[in-house]
Design a protein around this motif. Structure first.
Motif, PDB file in Angstrom:
ATOM      1  N   SER A 178     -34.767   7.963   8.204  1.00 19.73           N
ATOM      2  CA  SER A 178     -33.441   7.476   8.600  1.00 19.73           C
ATOM      3  C   SER A 178     -33.088   7.940  10.008  1.00 19.73           C
ATOM      4  CB  SER A 178     -32.379   7.953   7.603  1.00 19.73           C
ATOM      5  OG  SER A 178     -32.606   7.411   6.318  1.00 19.73           O
ATOM      6  N   HIS A 179     -33.413   9.198  10.327  1.00 18.70           N
ATOM      7  CA  HIS A 179     -33.153   9.712  11.674  1.00 18.70           C
ATOM      8  C   HIS A 179     -33.937   8.915  12.712  1.00 18.70           C
ATOM      9  CE1 HIS A 179     -30.518  13.168  11.405  1.00 18.70           C
ATOM     10  NE2 HIS A 179     -31.189  13.632  10.362  1.00 18.70           N
ATOM     11  N   LEU A 180     -35.208   8.658  12.428  1.00 23.09           N
ATOM     12  CA  LEU A 180     -36.032   7.896  13.361  1.00 23.09           C
ATOM     13  C   LEU A 180     -35.505   6.467  13.530  1.00 23.09           C
ATOM     14  CD1 LEU A 180     -39.566   9.142  12.293  1.00 23.09           C
ATOM     15  CD2 LEU A 180     -38.477   9.492  14.525  1.00 23.09           C
ATOM     16  N   GLY A 181     -34.981   5.904  12.442  1.00 22.44           N
ATOM     17  CA  GLY A 181     -34.383   4.578  12.534  1.00 22.44           C
ATOM     18  C   GLY A 181     -33.172   4.581  13.437  1.00 22.44           C
ATOM     19  N   ARG A 182     -32.371   5.647  13.329  1.00 24.53           N
ATOM     20  CA  ARG A 182     -31.180   5.729  14.178  1.00 24.53           C
ATOM     21  C   ARG A 182     -31.571   5.916  15.638  1.00 24.53           C
ATOM     22  NH1 ARG A 182     -26.308  10.230  14.416  1.00 24.53           N
ATOM     23  NH2 ARG A 182     -24.878   8.947  15.602  1.00 24.53           N
ATOM     24  N   ILE A 183     -32.575   6.758  15.880  1.00 26.42           N
ATOM     25  CA  ILE A 183     -33.057   6.951  17.249  1.00 26.42           C
ATOM     26  C   ILE A 183     -33.560   5.626  17.811  1.00 26.42           C
ATOM     27  CG2 ILE A 183     -34.796   8.098  18.678  1.00 26.42           C
ATOM     28  CD1 ILE A 183     -34.713  10.407  16.602  1.00 26.42           C
ATOM     29  N   GLY A 184     -34.272   4.870  16.977  1.00 24.61           N
ATOM     30  CA  GLY A 184     -34.786   3.573  17.404  1.00 24.61           C
ATOM     31  C   GLY A 184     -33.678   2.607  17.773  1.00 24.61           C
ATOM     32  N   ARG A 185     -32.593   2.628  17.001  1.00 23.14           N
ATOM     33  CA  ARG A 185     -31.470   1.744  17.308  1.00 23.14           C
ATOM     34  C   ARG A 185     -30.805   2.159  18.616  1.00 23.14           C
ATOM     35  NH1 ARG A 185     -31.131   2.091  11.678  1.00 23.14           N
ATOM     36  NH2 ARG A 185     -29.653   3.823  11.728  1.00 23.14           N
ATOM     37  N   ALA A 228     -44.296   5.694  19.035  1.00 23.66           N
ATOM     38  CA  ALA A 228     -44.902   6.197  20.262  1.00 23.66           C
ATOM     39  C   ALA A 228     -44.009   5.925  21.468  1.00 23.66           C
ATOM     40  CB  ALA A 228     -46.276   5.566  20.470  1.00 23.66           C
ATOM     41  N   GLN A 229     -43.348   4.777  21.481  1.00 23.51           N
ATOM     42  CA  GLN A 229     -42.475   4.435  22.607  1.00 23.51           C
ATOM     43  C   GLN A 229     -41.237   5.329  22.627  1.00 23.51           C
ATOM     44  OE1 GLN A 229     -41.011   0.314  22.792  1.00 23.51           O
ATOM     45  NE2 GLN A 229     -41.619   0.348  24.949  1.00 23.51           N
ATOM     46  N   LEU A 230     -40.694   5.658  21.456  1.00 17.38           N
ATOM     47  CA  LEU A 230     -39.549   6.561  21.394  1.00 17.38           C
ATOM     48  C   LEU A 230     -39.927   7.928  21.951  1.00 17.38           C
ATOM     49  CD1 LEU A 230     -38.126   5.728  17.834  1.00 17.38           C
ATOM     50  CD2 LEU A 230     -37.352   4.856  20.042  1.00 17.38           C
ATOM     51  N   VAL A 231     -41.100   8.409  21.576  1.00 18.13           N
ATOM     52  CA  VAL A 231     -41.576   9.692  22.079  1.00 18.13           C
ATOM     53  C   VAL A 231     -41.746   9.641  23.592  1.00 18.13           C
ATOM     54  CG1 VAL A 231     -43.565  11.249  22.122  1.00 18.13           C
ATOM     55  CG2 VAL A 231     -42.667  10.427  19.932  1.00 18.13           C
ATOM     56  N   LEU A 232     -42.307   8.548  24.095  1.00 21.89           N
ATOM     57  CA  LEU A 232     -42.523   8.406  25.533  1.00 21.89           C
ATOM     58  C   LEU A 232     -41.204   8.401  26.297  1.00 21.89           C
ATOM     59  CD1 LEU A 232     -44.443   7.949  27.899  1.00 21.89           C
ATOM     60  CD2 LEU A 232     -44.337   5.485  27.425  1.00 21.89           C
ATOM     61  N   LEU A 233     -40.195   7.697  25.787  1.00 23.92           N
ATOM     62  CA  LEU A 233     -38.887   7.656  26.442  1.00 23.92           C
ATOM     63  C   LEU A 233     -38.283   9.039  26.508  1.00 23.92           C
ATOM     64  CD1 LEU A 233     -37.427   4.400  24.830  1.00 23.92           C
ATOM     65  CD2 LEU A 233     -38.030   4.708  27.236  1.00 23.92           C
ATOM     66  N   ALA A 234     -38.395   9.806  25.406  1.00 23.59           N
ATOM     67  CA  ALA A 234     -37.837  11.163  25.368  1.00 23.59           C
ATOM     68  C   ALA A 234     -38.604  12.091  26.306  1.00 23.59           C
ATOM     69  CB  ALA A 234     -37.875  11.700  23.933  1.00 23.59           C
ATOM     70  N   LEU A 235     -39.929  11.930  26.384  1.00 22.47           N
ATOM     71  CA  LEU A 235     -40.730  12.740  27.288  1.00 22.47           C
ATOM     72  C   LEU A 235     -40.347  12.490  28.746  1.00 22.47           C
ATOM     73  CD1 LEU A 235     -44.278  12.424  25.656  1.00 22.47           C
ATOM     74  CD2 LEU A 235     -43.020  14.563  26.043  1.00 22.47           C
ATOM     75  N   ARG A 236     -40.186  11.214  29.100  1.00 24.27           N
ATOM     76  CA  ARG A 236     -39.833  10.858  30.477  1.00 24.27           C
ATOM     77  C   ARG A 236     -38.491  11.440  30.875  1.00 24.27           C
ATOM     78  NH1 ARG A 236     -41.493   4.425  30.458  1.00 24.27           N
ATOM     79  NH2 ARG A 236     -43.749   4.699  30.829  1.00 24.27           N
ATOM     80  N   ALA A 237     -37.561  11.531  29.893  1.00 23.34           N
ATOM     81  CA  ALA A 237     -36.222  12.042  30.183  1.00 23.34           C
ATOM     82  C   ALA A 237     -36.159  13.567  30.130  1.00 23.34           C
ATOM     83  CB  ALA A 237     -35.218  11.454  29.182  1.00 23.34           C
TER      84      ALA A 237
END
Length: 228
Positions: free
Chosen positions: A200-207, A215-224
């Motif tokens: 559920s947390h990952l779904g909220r992060i995705g939204r 993998a894209q969510l992780v990449l966005l967080a890494l870049r920031a």
């Protein structure tokens, strides 16, 4: 006060959003009745109406679906941030704050506290001197995070469109463990949560970030710089 709802085709792979059960918090019974009627028009099956934050906490813990929370509360209330944190912990991952004549400071404060979006309507001039709106406006975190204090642990991560989104400390923890290669089951064990809660947390992060790809969510967080 009107309730805005964005319509359109969901992105590929997105789950269908059904309003089975909504928590509505507002001190004005007339406004509660108005919003409840609108929610039913949009297909809400059940609306839990409460008048204050204490009642909201009790209602949030009641059994049933947790599709949407609508809060007609002042983000400046000392209990506001703790209520949003409690709603998040109880599984209310979609939270919209409704306020009349909200200025930038109030709007950003609500978003930093964890709100998914903010609806403003014509009203008295806000305390920070910003001009009141001339009609209902929808805010979803696209403003630059300049006004208002940042709650402890909150970090900004640009979404796929480059708009800054506030991630809570818990969301950053989950993405960090995901970046380290842990599946949901191991993340749940590490944080003392259930795998369903992690999902559920990952779904909220995705939204928030506009992607359902882990993998894209992780990449966005890494870049920031929100995770390492």
């Amino acid at each position: 006060m009107g309730l805005g709802v964005e319509r359109g085709s969901p992105p590929a792979g997105a789950e269908t959003f059904v309003l089975r059960r909504v928590l509505l918090v507002h001190p004005d019974p007339t406004q509660r009745a108005l919003v409840t009627a609108q929610l039913h028009e949009f297909g809400a099956v059940q609306v839990l109406e409460v008048g204050d934050l204490a009642e909201a906490r009790t209602a949030a813990r009641s059994p049933g679906a947790r599709d949407l929370a609508v809060l007609g509360c002042d983000p400046g209330d000392p209990e506001f941030s703790s209520l949003l944190a409690e709603l998040d912990g109880q599984g209310w991952y979609r939270v919209v704050v409704v306020m009349p004549g909200g200025g930038t400071r109030q709007i950003v404060s609500a978003l930093l506290a964890g709100a998914t979006g903010v609806l403003t309507a014509p009203g008295p001039a806000p305390a920070d001197g910003a001009a009141p709106g001339t009609g209902a406006r929808t805010w979803n975190g696209a403003d630059e995070p300049e006004a208002g204090p940042r709650p402890p642990g909150v970090r900004y991560v640009p979404d796929l469109r480059g708009m800054p989104r506030a991630l809570t400390h818990r969301e950053q923890e989950i993405l960090q463990l995901a970046a380290n290669g842990h599946p949901n089951r191991e993340i749940a064990e590490e944080l003392g949560l259930s795998p369903l809660t992690i999902k559920s947390h990952l779904g909220r992060i995705g939204r928030k970030l506009g992607s359902g790809d882990r993998a894209q969510l992780v990449l966005l967080a890494l870049r920031a710089g929100a995770i390492s």
